[in-house]
Write a protein that holds these residues in place. Structure first.
Motif, mmCIF file in Angstrom:
data_model
loop_
_atom_site.group_PDB
_atom_site.id
_atom_site.type_symbol
_atom_site.label_atom_id
_atom_site.label_comp_id
_atom_site.label_asym_id
_atom_site.label_seq_id
_atom_site.Cartn_x
_atom_site.Cartn_y
_atom_site.Cartn_z
ATOM 1 N N ALA A 171 28.239 47.685 -6.478
ATOM 2 C CA ALA A 171 28.824 47.549 -7.821
ATOM 3 C C ALA A 171 29.843 46.414 -7.856
ATOM 4 O O ALA A 171 30.984 46.585 -8.268
ATOM 5 N N THR A 172 29.392 45.241 -7.404
ATOM 6 C CA THR A 172 30.212 44.035 -7.450
ATOM 7 C C THR A 172 29.636 43.115 -8.508
ATOM 8 O O THR A 172 28.533 43.349 -9.022
ATOM 9 N N VAL A 173 30.340 42.058 -8.862
ATOM 10 C CA VAL A 173 29.838 41.103 -9.859
ATOM 11 C C VAL A 173 28.506 40.524 -9.392
ATOM 12 O O VAL A 173 27.534 40.455 -10.155
ATOM 13 N N GLU A 174 28.449 40.128 -8.100
ATOM 14 C CA GLU A 174 27.217 39.551 -7.558
ATOM 15 C C GLU A 174 26.081 40.583 -7.535
ATOM 16 O O GLU A 174 24.941 40.251 -7.857
ATOM 17 N N GLY A 175 26.425 41.822 -7.156
ATOM 18 C CA GLY A 175 25.419 42.879 -7.109
ATOM 19 C C GLY A 175 24.824 43.159 -8.479
ATOM 20 O O GLY A 175 23.605 43.314 -8.629
ATOM 21 N N GLN A 176 25.677 43.199 -9.490
ATOM 22 C CA GLN A 176 25.207 43.495 -10.840
ATOM 23 C C GLN A 176 24.399 42.340 -11.426
ATOM 24 O O GLN A 176 23.403 42.552 -12.116
ATOM 25 N N ARG A 190 18.655 52.283 -11.689
ATOM 26 C CA ARG A 190 19.790 51.832 -10.894
ATOM 27 C C ARG A 190 20.660 53.034 -10.580
ATOM 28 O O ARG A 190 20.555 54.074 -11.212
ATOM 29 N N LEU A 191 21.519 52.883 -9.585
ATOM 30 C CA LEU A 191 22.431 53.971 -9.251
ATOM 31 C C LEU A 191 23.363 54.232 -10.420
ATOM 32 O O LEU A 191 23.759 53.299 -11.128
ATOM 33 N N ALA A 192 23.718 55.493 -10.606
ATOM 34 C CA ALA A 192 24.682 55.841 -11.654
ATOM 35 C C ALA A 192 26.044 55.272 -11.286
ATOM 36 O O ALA A 192 26.292 54.878 -10.142
#
Length: 201
Positions: free
Chosen positions: A148-153, A172-174
């Motif tokens: 749940a990081t900027v890059e991940g999202q 996606r994960l909750a």
């Protein structure tokens, strides 16, 4: 002369240890001294284990996991749910989900996240292989279990666009995973809740 050679070897050991995540120069020096002091109990077995790991460990040609065989043990396991592919950034994230015993599907390790500032584009990640796998007739869902990081999202959004033509449900994960949180550092309870509450994108 012998003293200088020993010193150079110890310094090399310290420098190599300092490259490991979480170990700075001071921690690496302490670790090196501890290894040298416990030469027979720690240093020799560690050296043997590292040599064996170097010789035997390979990256799975299918999912990107690491194992001593390719395809890896997880990909070969016929009891796993082959309708679900769980996408993670790194092997450590795969291990975290496996420790939680919450998924029985297959995995796909991207090898990182998209990061234009760091020069990481789609061609640097295992995205083409994911699209190929998601197009298989038996695959029904792709779960994007990215950090749940900027890059991940941003990577999750990119993958969602790329997977549109694959005729699979994309989830996606909750948000039980905290913003800025990394899967490898989360407790099993949080991972279980996040996976169970996943939603379609």
């Amino acid at each position: 002369m012998a003293r200088a050679a020993a010193s150079a070897e110890i310094e090399r050991l310290i420098q190599l240890l300092a490259r490991l995540p979480g170990l700075g120069p001071r921690s690496a020096r302490r670790a090196a001294l501890h290894l040298v002091k416990k030469k027979e109990q720690l240093l020799a077995p560690l050296a043997a284990a590292l040599t064996e790991a170097h010789d035997r460990i390979v990256t799975c040609e299918t999912c990107g996991n690491i194992d001593t065989v390719s395809p890896c043990t997880l990909c070969r396991d016929q009891s796993r749910d082959r309708t679900l592919i769980c996408v993670v950034e790194e092997v450590g994230d795969l291990w975290a989900l496996e420790r939680a015993h919450v998924l029985n599907g297959l995995y796909h390790v991207l090898g990182g996240t998209l990061s234009p500032l760091d020069g990481v584009g789609p061609e640097d990640l295992s995205i083409a292989k994911l699209i190929e796998r998601a197009g298989a007739p038996e695959v029904k869902e792709v779960l994007l279990a990215l950090n749940a990081t900027v890059e991940g999202q941003s990577t999750a959004h990119y993958l969602t666009d790329q997977l549109v033509g694959c005729n699979v449900a994309i989830s996606r994960l909750a948000h039980g995973v905290p913003i800025g949180g990394e899967l490898d550092y989360l407790d099993e309870g949080t991972l279980v809740a996040a996976v169970k509450a996943r939603k379609t994108m």
